[in-house]
Design a protein around this motif. Structure first.
Motif, PDB file in Angstrom:
ATOM      1  N   TYR A 230      -7.580  -2.475  -6.653  1.00 27.52           N
ATOM      2  CA  TYR A 230      -8.633  -1.455  -6.508  1.00 27.52           C
ATOM      3  C   TYR A 230      -9.565  -1.645  -5.307  1.00 27.52           C
ATOM      4  N   ARG A 231      -9.368  -2.681  -4.465  1.00 25.58           N
ATOM      5  CA  ARG A 231     -10.287  -2.907  -3.341  1.00 25.58           C
ATOM      6  C   ARG A 231     -10.371  -1.706  -2.405  1.00 25.58           C
ATOM      7  N   CYS A 232      -9.253  -1.017  -2.228  1.00 25.75           N
ATOM      8  CA  CYS A 232      -9.187   0.008  -1.183  1.00 25.75           C
ATOM      9  C   CYS A 232      -9.614   1.392  -1.663  1.00 25.75           C
TER      10      CYS A 232
ATOM     11  N   VAL B 211     -18.867 -11.661   4.158  1.00 21.93           N
ATOM     12  CA  VAL B 211     -18.349 -12.552   3.125  1.00 21.93           C
ATOM     13  C   VAL B 211     -17.066 -11.943   2.558  1.00 21.93           C
ATOM     14  N   LEU B 212     -15.963 -12.557   2.919  1.00 22.45           N
ATOM     15  CA  LEU B 212     -14.640 -12.053   2.504  1.00 22.45           C
ATOM     16  C   LEU B 212     -14.334 -12.440   1.066  1.00 22.45           C
ATOM     17  N   LYS B 213     -13.478 -11.666   0.387  1.00 18.93           N
ATOM     18  CA  LYS B 213     -12.910 -10.472   0.990  1.00 18.93           C
ATOM     19  C   LYS B 213     -13.744  -9.234   0.684  1.00 18.93           C
ATOM     20  N   GLY B 214     -14.522  -9.301  -0.374  1.00 17.84           N
ATOM     21  CA  GLY B 214     -15.142  -8.090  -0.935  1.00 17.84           C
ATOM     22  C   GLY B 214     -15.945  -7.246   0.033  1.00 17.84           C
ATOM     23  N   SER B 215     -16.509  -7.874   1.100  1.00 22.81           N
ATOM     24  CA  SER B 215     -17.438  -7.145   1.971  1.00 22.81           C
ATOM     25  C   SER B 215     -16.782  -6.497   3.178  1.00 22.81           C
TER      26      SER B 215
ATOM     27  N   ILE C 149     -23.684 -10.343   5.108  1.00 23.96           N
ATOM     28  CA  ILE C 149     -23.306  -9.054   4.532  1.00 23.96           C
ATOM     29  C   ILE C 149     -22.462  -9.292   3.282  1.00 23.96           C
ATOM     30  N   GLU C 150     -23.001  -8.883   2.141  1.00 21.96           N
ATOM     31  CA  GLU C 150     -22.323  -9.065   0.845  1.00 21.96           C
ATOM     32  C   GLU C 150     -22.050  -7.714   0.197  1.00 21.96           C
ATOM     33  N   ASP C 151     -20.971  -7.636  -0.556  1.00 22.23           N
ATOM     34  CA  ASP C 151     -20.708  -6.420  -1.313  1.00 22.23           C
ATOM     35  C   ASP C 151     -21.509  -6.398  -2.609  1.00 22.23           C
ATOM     36  N   ILE C 152     -21.642  -7.571  -3.252  1.00 15.98           N
ATOM     37  CA  ILE C 152     -22.353  -7.586  -4.530  1.00 15.98           C
ATOM     38  C   ILE C 152     -23.009  -8.939  -4.786  1.00 15.98           C
ATOM     39  N   VAL C 153     -24.233  -8.874  -5.310  1.00 14.85           N
ATOM     40  CA  VAL C 153     -24.884 -10.068  -5.840  1.00 14.85           C
ATOM     41  C   VAL C 153     -24.908  -9.876  -7.359  1.00 14.85           C
ATOM     42  N   ASP C 154     -24.144 -10.725  -8.038  1.00 12.05           N
ATOM     43  CA  ASP C 154     -23.978 -10.603  -9.486  1.00 12.05           C
ATOM     44  C   ASP C 154     -24.766 -11.742 -10.137  1.00 12.05           C
ATOM     45  N   THR C 155     -24.117 -12.848 -10.441  1.00  9.75           N
ATOM     46  CA  THR C 155     -24.877 -13.992 -10.961  1.00  9.75           C
ATOM     47  C   THR C 155     -25.779 -14.579  -9.871  1.00  9.75           C
ATOM     48  N   GLY C 156     -25.413 -14.360  -8.607  1.00  2.93           N
ATOM     49  CA  GLY C 156     -26.161 -14.934  -7.484  1.00  2.93           C
ATOM     50  C   GLY C 156     -25.633 -16.295  -7.065  1.00  2.93           C
ATOM     51  N   LEU C 157     -24.673 -16.830  -7.794  1.00  3.64           N
ATOM     52  CA  LEU C 157     -24.188 -18.187  -7.501  1.00  3.64           C
ATOM     53  C   LEU C 157     -23.507 -18.257  -6.134  1.00  3.64           C
ATOM     54  N   THR C 158     -22.699 -17.252  -5.813  1.00  7.07           N
ATOM     55  CA  THR C 158     -21.977 -17.271  -4.532  1.00  7.07           C
ATOM     56  C   THR C 158     -22.950 -17.214  -3.369  1.00  7.07           C
ATOM     57  N   ILE C 159     -23.884 -16.269  -3.415  1.00  9.86           N
ATOM     58  CA  ILE C 159     -24.762 -16.088  -2.255  1.00  9.86           C
ATOM     59  C   ILE C 159     -25.770 -17.221  -2.142  1.00  9.86           C
TER      60      ILE C 159
ATOM     61  N   LEU D  87     -14.447  -4.147  -3.649  1.00  6.34           N
ATOM     62  CA  LEU D  87     -14.503  -4.968  -4.867  1.00  6.34           C
ATOM     63  C   LEU D  87     -13.206  -4.857  -5.654  1.00  6.34           C
ATOM     64  N   ASP D  88     -12.751  -5.993  -6.181  1.00  8.75           N
ATOM     65  CA  ASP D  88     -11.439  -5.998  -6.827  1.00  8.75           C
ATOM     66  C   ASP D  88     -11.501  -6.398  -8.297  1.00  8.75           C
ATOM     67  N   LEU D  89     -10.410  -6.126  -8.955  1.00 20.13           N
ATOM     68  CA  LEU D  89     -10.117  -6.717 -10.254  1.00 20.13           C
ATOM     69  C   LEU D  89      -8.750  -7.359 -10.087  1.00 20.13           C
TER      70      LEU D  89
ATOM     71  N   ALA E  16     -14.867 -18.453  -2.666  1.00 19.23           N
ATOM     72  CA  ALA E  16     -14.238 -18.087  -3.932  1.00 19.23           C
ATOM     73  C   ALA E  16     -14.964 -18.765  -5.077  1.00 19.23           C
ATOM     74  N   SER E  17     -15.145 -18.014  -6.151  1.00 21.59           N
ATOM     75  CA  SER E  17     -15.693 -18.616  -7.372  1.00 21.59           C
ATOM     76  C   SER E  17     -15.117 -17.966  -8.615  1.00 21.59           C
ATOM     77  N   TYR E  18     -14.555 -16.755  -8.435  1.00 15.97           N
ATOM     78  CA  TYR E  18     -14.057 -16.049  -9.629  1.00 15.97           C
ATOM     79  C   TYR E  18     -12.609 -16.413  -9.935  1.00 15.97           C
ATOM     80  N   HIS E  19     -11.857 -16.749  -8.866  1.00 15.91           N
ATOM     81  CA  HIS E  19     -10.480 -17.224  -9.048  1.00 15.91           C
ATOM     82  C   HIS E  19      -9.694 -16.354 -10.033  1.00 15.91           C
TER      83      HIS E  19
HETATM   84  C1  PRP Z   1     -17.312 -11.575  -5.418  1.00 13.53           C
HETATM   85  C2  PRP Z   1     -18.222 -10.817  -4.470  1.00 13.53           C
HETATM   86  C3  PRP Z   1     -19.348 -11.781  -4.195  1.00 13.53           C
HETATM   87  C4  PRP Z   1     -19.411 -12.600  -5.479  1.00 13.53           C
HETATM   88  C5  PRP Z   1     -20.607 -12.172  -6.274  1.00 13.53           C
HETATM   89  O1  PRP Z   1     -16.482 -12.414  -4.683  1.00 13.53           O
HETATM   90  O2  PRP Z   1     -17.542 -10.422  -3.304  1.00 13.53           O
HETATM   91  O3  PRP Z   1     -19.069 -12.608  -3.081  1.00 13.53           O
HETATM   92  O4  PRP Z   1     -18.211 -12.348  -6.203  1.00 13.53           O
HETATM   93  O5  PRP Z   1     -20.631 -12.805  -7.534  1.00 13.53           O
HETATM   94  P1  PRP Z   1     -21.748 -13.830  -7.993  1.00 13.53           P
HETATM   95  O6  PRP Z   1     -23.094 -13.287  -7.572  1.00 13.53           O
HETATM   96  O7  PRP Z   1     -21.608 -13.856  -9.500  1.00 13.53           O
HETATM   97  O8  PRP Z   1     -21.460 -15.163  -7.400  1.00 13.53           O
HETATM   98  P2  PRP Z   1     -15.154 -13.097  -5.291  1.00 13.53           P
HETATM   99  O9  PRP Z   1     -15.434 -14.556  -5.560  1.00 13.53           O
HETATM  100  O10 PRP Z   1     -14.659 -12.281  -6.435  1.00 13.53           O
HETATM  101  O11 PRP Z   1     -14.157 -13.035  -4.071  1.00 13.53           O
HETATM  102  P3  PRP Z   1     -13.689 -11.736  -3.226  1.00 13.53           P
HETATM  103  O12 PRP Z   1     -14.895 -11.270  -2.413  1.00 13.53           O
HETATM  104  O13 PRP Z   1     -12.605 -12.267  -2.354  1.00 13.53           O
HETATM  105  O14 PRP Z   1     -13.219 -10.683  -4.186  1.00 13.53           O
END
Ligand code: PRP
Length: 177
Positions: A166-168, A43-47, A100-110, A160-162, A70-73
């Motif tokens: 900082y991704r690299c 799951v790009l780009k974070g992963s 393959i995900e870098d992070i599950v935060d709110t879970g909305l993306t996954i 993971l970026d801000l 994308a959801s954070y925009h």
């Molecule tokens: C980040 C991250 C996950 C998602 C997790 O992606 O890579 O895919 O947020 O957040 P959530 O659980 O709250 O939905 P982002 O939308 O920032 O895009 P990026 O991977 O290109 O940085």
């Protein structure tokens, strides 16, 4: 490490811990997918960094594909509206799919992605996440392979970026305001 914009970065997962987690997850995946040829979806780009390290540790014949969501925009909070900005190139119907995900935060993306993929009728569908922040969860998510459970802090590095910064960095940092 002092960074521009009054952001202080503090290491919360170091290189050795990341390497150990990647090796452990790779051996769990290899054990579970013996004699199979799973399709790993990054799951790009974070992963992209996690995926690259993971596939090189995997003693398994795998295929790879990539999807961008994308959801954070550029914001620190999810908009809640997930969009596919770059779709898969391969059919997943009948395949053993491992996301393959870098992070599950709110879970909305996954959860959006898993629902999206389920409709394409894979033979199996599992989730591997390097990190999760359970305290932030807005929808339930079951993670099959997990690296680290993290506190409710904004994190960057190792993909993971801000706002694309900082991704690299090779470690995972919390952003201290
Ligand atoms: C980040 C991250 C996950 C998602 C997790 O992606 O890579 O895919 O947020 O957040 P959530 O659980 O709250 O939905 P982002 O939308 O920032 O895009 P990026 O991977 O290109 O940085």
């Amino acid at each position: 490490m002092k960074q521009p914009g009054n952001c202080q970065l503090k290491v919360i997962v170091n290189r050795e811990q990341i390497a150990e987690a990647v090796a452990r997850i790779a051996s769990e995946i290899a054990r579970d997918y013996q004699k199979k040829q799973p399709l790993l979806i990054c799951v790009l780009k974070g992963s992209f960094i996690f995926m690259a390290d993971l596939v090189r540790q995997l003693k398994l014949d795998v295929e790879t594909d990539f999807i961008q969501l994308a959801s954070y925009h550029s914001a620190k909070e999810s908009s809640g509206k997930v969009t596919v900005t770059q779709d898969l190139q391969k059919s997943i119907t009948g395949r053993d799919v491992l996301v393959i995900e870098d992070i599950v935060d709110t879970g909305l993306t996954i959860s959006f992605l898993l629902n999206h993929l389920k409709k394409k009728k894979p033979a199996s569908l599992k989730l591997c996440a390097l990190t999760e922040k359970p305290s932030r969860r807005r929808v339930p998510v079951s993670i099959d392979y997990l690296g680290f459970t993290l506190p409710n802090k904004f994190i960057v590095g190792y993909g993971l970026d801000l706002d694309e910064k900082y991704r690299c960095l090779p470690e995972i940092y919390s952003v201290e305001e």
